[in-house]
Design a protein around this motif. Sequence first.
Motif, PDB file in Angstrom:
ATOM      1  N   VAL A   2      -8.253  39.224  12.557  1.00 21.04           N
ATOM      2  CA  VAL A   2      -7.928  38.392  11.401  1.00 21.04           C
ATOM      3  C   VAL A   2      -9.039  38.520  10.361  1.00 21.04           C
ATOM      4  O   VAL A   2     -10.222  38.361  10.688  1.00 21.04           O
ATOM      5  CB  VAL A   2      -7.783  36.916  11.818  1.00 21.04           C
ATOM      6  N   PRO A   3      -8.712  38.806   9.103  1.00 23.14           N
ATOM      7  CA  PRO A   3      -9.748  38.918   8.069  1.00 23.14           C
ATOM      8  C   PRO A   3     -10.194  37.551   7.578  1.00 23.14           C
ATOM      9  O   PRO A   3      -9.510  36.546   7.774  1.00 23.14           O
ATOM     10  CB  PRO A   3      -9.032  39.679   6.949  1.00 23.14           C
ATOM     11  N   ARG A  82     -24.458  27.359  11.738  1.00 25.73           N
ATOM     12  CA  ARG A  82     -23.977  27.179  13.115  1.00 25.73           C
ATOM     13  C   ARG A  82     -22.588  26.548  13.138  1.00 25.73           C
ATOM     14  O   ARG A  82     -21.676  27.034  13.813  1.00 25.73           O
ATOM     15  CB  ARG A  82     -24.953  26.298  13.904  1.00 25.73           C
ATOM     16  N   HIS A  83     -22.437  25.468  12.405  1.00 26.41           N
ATOM     17  CA  HIS A  83     -21.170  24.740  12.439  1.00 26.41           C
ATOM     18  C   HIS A  83     -20.060  25.505  11.720  1.00 26.41           C
ATOM     19  O   HIS A  83     -18.911  25.515  12.181  1.00 26.41           O
ATOM     20  CB  HIS A  83     -21.357  23.355  11.827  1.00 26.41           C
ATOM     21  N   GLY A  84     -20.408  26.135  10.597  1.00 27.11           N
ATOM     22  CA  GLY A  84     -19.402  26.889   9.853  1.00 27.11           C
ATOM     23  C   GLY A  84     -18.889  28.087  10.626  1.00 27.11           C
ATOM     24  O   GLY A  84     -17.690  28.381  10.616  1.00 27.11           O
ATOM     25  N   ALA A  89     -14.690  30.749  14.020  1.00 24.53           N
ATOM     26  CA  ALA A  89     -14.246  31.235  15.332  1.00 24.53           C
ATOM     27  C   ALA A  89     -13.023  30.461  15.808  1.00 24.53           C
ATOM     28  O   ALA A  89     -12.081  31.037  16.371  1.00 24.53           O
ATOM     29  CB  ALA A  89     -15.387  31.110  16.347  1.00 24.53           C
ATOM     30  N   GLN A  90     -13.030  29.164  15.591  1.00 15.67           N
ATOM     31  CA  GLN A  90     -11.899  28.330  16.001  1.00 15.67           C
ATOM     32  C   GLN A  90     -10.640  28.704  15.224  1.00 15.67           C
ATOM     33  O   GLN A  90      -9.555  28.830  15.808  1.00 15.67           O
ATOM     34  CB  GLN A  90     -12.235  26.855  15.765  1.00 15.67           C
ATOM     35  N   GLY A  95      -5.372  32.488  15.393  1.00 16.90           N
ATOM     36  CA  GLY A  95      -4.647  33.543  14.704  1.00 16.90           C
ATOM     37  C   GLY A  95      -4.460  33.274  13.223  1.00 16.90           C
ATOM     38  O   GLY A  95      -3.670  33.940  12.543  1.00 16.90           O
ATOM     39  N   LYS A  96      -5.216  32.313  12.696  1.00 16.12           N
ATOM     40  CA  LYS A  96      -5.122  31.971  11.279  1.00 16.12           C
ATOM     41  C   LYS A  96      -6.212  32.671  10.470  1.00 16.12           C
ATOM     42  O   LYS A  96      -7.200  33.178  11.019  1.00 16.12           O
ATOM     43  CB  LYS A  96      -5.249  30.464  11.077  1.00 16.12           C
ATOM     44  N   ILE A  97      -6.041  32.676   9.151  1.00 19.78           N
ATOM     45  CA  ILE A  97      -7.019  33.253   8.234  1.00 19.78           C
ATOM     46  C   ILE A  97      -8.018  32.176   7.826  1.00 19.78           C
ATOM     47  O   ILE A  97      -7.628  31.149   7.277  1.00 19.78           O
ATOM     48  CB  ILE A  97      -6.337  33.815   6.965  1.00 19.78           C
TER      49      ILE A  97
END
Length: 312
Positions: A2-3, A82-84, A89-90, A95-97
Amino acid sequence: MVPIVAVVGPTASGKSALSLELATQLGGPDAVEIVSADAMQLYRGMDIGTAKVPLDERAGIIHHQIDVLDVTDVASVAAYQRHGRADIAQVMGKGKIPMVVGGSGLYVSGLLDELNFPGTDPAIRAELEQIHVTHGLGPLIAELREKDPVSANTINLSNPRRVIRALEVVRLTGSSYTPVFPRHTSHYPDVVALGLRRDKDCLDADIHARAAAMFADGLVEETEALIARGLRDGETARKATGYAEAIAVIDGKMSVSEAIESVAFATRRLAKKQRTWFGRDPRIAWIDIGGCADLPKAVQRARAILGPLTDR
């Protein structure tokens, strides 16, 4: 894979409007989540002065890194990174952008580039802070000049937080704290960065109009409510453009008209720095809007750059 789509540029250039329209065209809430890269939108309750998109205007799209700090908390690029990145990753795991949106250059780079931050040591930090409380900045500046003259000539020596952080790193690592900005080396393999550019006169006019609208919409009242929650004690939040001026109005040090002019001036300076920061990045595909408010043109150009992504 995913980009990641990034929407960057100077303040008041139309990033929020473009990102929401693009997110809708990319599939809406089922396909896109936004990760904010605005240092001041991290704070809960700082809504008017940061031009935060209201919840009911977000088209149902999840926004990360908004309203995650209290006004008494200190904002940190390292913590944001770290949080961003955990948020990205989440989002990718679904499978979302992930769409990164913001104009805080160091925050965008900290999130998307190979930018590493030195660690911290609470004991060293506490010792340095005690020296500052007891003896002032003088001894700390002297130590920094002796151990790290390059940094001493680079950072703002009137800012205690900067001086203490520089010395903390020097004592902890034994090496210089000279700020090293990223050389446009991406942390992620697939990032499409869109930059918004507008006519300077139009941008300046909108910046002034936005400053006036903030006070008309209740910035002073919002600031009074935040003061009750500790804003005056917030090391970074209280210095935010708009809120610093609103505090001055509350304290009788500025009239509202003077505050509007001060906010507009500071915001124009910020926009100039943002243009310089992002303008040095060769990876950004620039969208020259030209007119004062041409969202359809920006969307059309963005779709052309993103290509097949908009057909999802």
